[in-house]
Write a protein that holds these residues in place. Structure first.
Motif, PDB file in Angstrom:
ATOM      1  N   GLY A 196       9.746 -10.089  -7.233  1.00 59.93           N
ATOM      2  CA  GLY A 196       9.704  -8.683  -6.827  1.00 59.93           C
ATOM      3  C   GLY A 196      10.533  -7.811  -7.745  1.00 59.93           C
ATOM      4  N   ARG A 197      11.707  -8.321  -8.129  1.00 61.23           N
ATOM      5  CA  ARG A 197      12.576  -7.557  -9.027  1.00 61.23           C
ATOM      6  C   ARG A 197      11.904  -7.307 -10.373  1.00 61.23           C
ATOM      7  NH1 ARG A 197      16.861 -10.896 -10.738  1.00 61.23           N
ATOM      8  NH2 ARG A 197      15.863 -10.870 -12.744  1.00 61.23           N
ATOM      9  N   VAL A 198      11.244  -8.315 -10.903  1.00 61.08           N
ATOM     10  CA  VAL A 198      10.550  -8.163 -12.191  1.00 61.08           C
ATOM     11  C   VAL A 198       9.437  -7.119 -12.070  1.00 61.08           C
ATOM     12  CG1 VAL A 198       9.076  -9.352 -13.874  1.00 61.08           C
ATOM     13  CG2 VAL A 198      11.175 -10.446 -13.054  1.00 61.08           C
ATOM     14  N   GLU A 219       9.715  -8.038  -1.455  1.00 58.03           N
ATOM     15  CA  GLU A 219       9.886  -6.591  -1.323  1.00 58.03           C
ATOM     16  C   GLU A 219      11.335  -6.182  -1.556  1.00 58.03           C
ATOM     17  OE1 GLU A 219       8.106  -8.545   0.590  1.00 58.03           O
ATOM     18  OE2 GLU A 219       6.160  -7.588   0.938  1.00 58.03           O
ATOM     19  N   ARG A 220      12.262  -6.990  -1.077  1.00 56.94           N
ATOM     20  CA  ARG A 220      13.687  -6.687  -1.279  1.00 56.94           C
ATOM     21  C   ARG A 220      14.039  -6.680  -2.762  1.00 56.94           C
ATOM     22  NH1 ARG A 220      18.354  -9.358  -0.999  1.00 56.94           N
ATOM     23  NH2 ARG A 220      17.366 -11.366  -0.641  1.00 56.94           N
ATOM     24  N   GLY A 221      13.494  -7.653  -3.494  1.00 50.24           N
ATOM     25  CA  GLY A 221      13.707  -7.675  -4.942  1.00 50.24           C
ATOM     26  C   GLY A 221      13.062  -6.484  -5.632  1.00 50.24           C
ATOM     27  N   VAL A 263      13.653  -1.183  -8.329  1.00 52.33           N
ATOM     28  CA  VAL A 263      13.179   0.210  -8.413  1.00 52.33           C
ATOM     29  C   VAL A 263      14.342   1.174  -8.255  1.00 52.33           C
ATOM     30  CG1 VAL A 263      11.818   1.993  -7.231  1.00 52.33           C
ATOM     31  CG2 VAL A 263      10.785  -0.235  -7.737  1.00 52.33           C
ATOM     32  N   PHE A 264      15.157   0.983  -7.226  1.00 61.25           N
ATOM     33  CA  PHE A 264      16.245   1.930  -6.988  1.00 61.25           C
ATOM     34  C   PHE A 264      17.361   1.803  -8.014  1.00 61.25           C
ATOM     35  CE2 PHE A 264      13.953   2.410  -3.101  1.00 61.25           C
ATOM     36  CZ  PHE A 264      14.024   3.784  -2.907  1.00 61.25           C
ATOM     37  N   SER A 265      17.621   0.598  -8.473  1.00 60.07           N
ATOM     38  CA  SER A 265      18.616   0.410  -9.520  1.00 60.07           C
ATOM     39  C   SER A 265      18.187   1.127 -10.801  1.00 60.07           C
ATOM     40  CB  SER A 265      18.808  -1.088  -9.778  1.00 60.07           C
ATOM     41  OG  SER A 265      19.793  -1.291 -10.741  1.00 60.07           O
TER      42      SER A 265
END
Length: 194
Positions: free
Chosen positions: A87-89, A152-154, A159-161
């Motif tokens: 998700g983070r990627v 989703e958490r990732g 996104v916010f970072s």
């Protein structure tokens, strides 16, 4: 896509009412279910997406087969990290390639990619609260006693970072996996730059 946006506008009204009642305690969470199968985890409740595309349950099942096939040698905790990282990627790439430049873009991107119906409940410089309805990860699953939306958490963390250029933490406070009919993410934005 216009049909989907029209249906989402209708659905948001209903979902906001349901989530408000759940948060105020008017609606009790579904009770924990100790006896469930992989079929229960693959079953989705995404009426808005399914109305626009009757093949949506196949799309969701494909995603969830990966999500719920936790390799025994990795273990649940390690696999949750894998999902968070995936998700983070996605979130990093979406921002870096200009697909998400603001909160409106985030909502539209999630809708276009069929991740769910993202509803920005509140937002300021230090925190954001998002409800997700018809989530690809959890919508329709039984109360298994834990949150499950690590992907989703990732995604939201990245996104916010990237958007705020600050360190963030994302907590899933409500989930289908804990008996609710929506997912809720609370994003804390620190003063620490990244």
């Amino acid at each position: 896509m216009d049909l989907l946006k029209d249906k989402v506008a209708e659905a948001l009204k209903m979902y906001r009412e349901i989530s408000s009642k759940a948060l105020s305690g008017e609606i009790e969470p579904n009770p924990p279910q100790n006896d469930y199968s992989i079929l229960d985890l693959l079953a989705s409740e995404r009426p808005t997406f399914q109305l626009v595309n009757p093949e949506d349950p196949v799309y969701v099942s494909s995603f969830r087969l990966l999500r719920w096939s936790e390799p025994v040698d990795l273990g649940q905790k390690t696999f949750n990290i894998v999902l968070f990282t995936a998700g983070r990627v996605l979130g990093e790439n979406a921002v870096e390639h200009g697909l998400i430049k603001n909160l409106d873009d985030l909502v539209e991107f999630a809708l276009n990619q069929r991740l769910g119906i993202y509803d920005i409940v509140s937002a300021d410089d230090s925190s954001v609260v998002i409800n997700v309805y018809e989530s690809i990860s959890s919508s329709g699953i039984p109360n298994i006693g834990r949150t499950v939306c690590h992907f989703e958490r990732g995604f939201l963390t990245a996104v916010f970072s990237k958007l705020y250029k600050r360190r963030v933490s994302v907590e899933e406070t409500h989930c289908w996996g804990t008996g609710y009919s929506f997912d809720r993410f609370e994003i804390k934005i620190s003063d620490v730059s990244v």
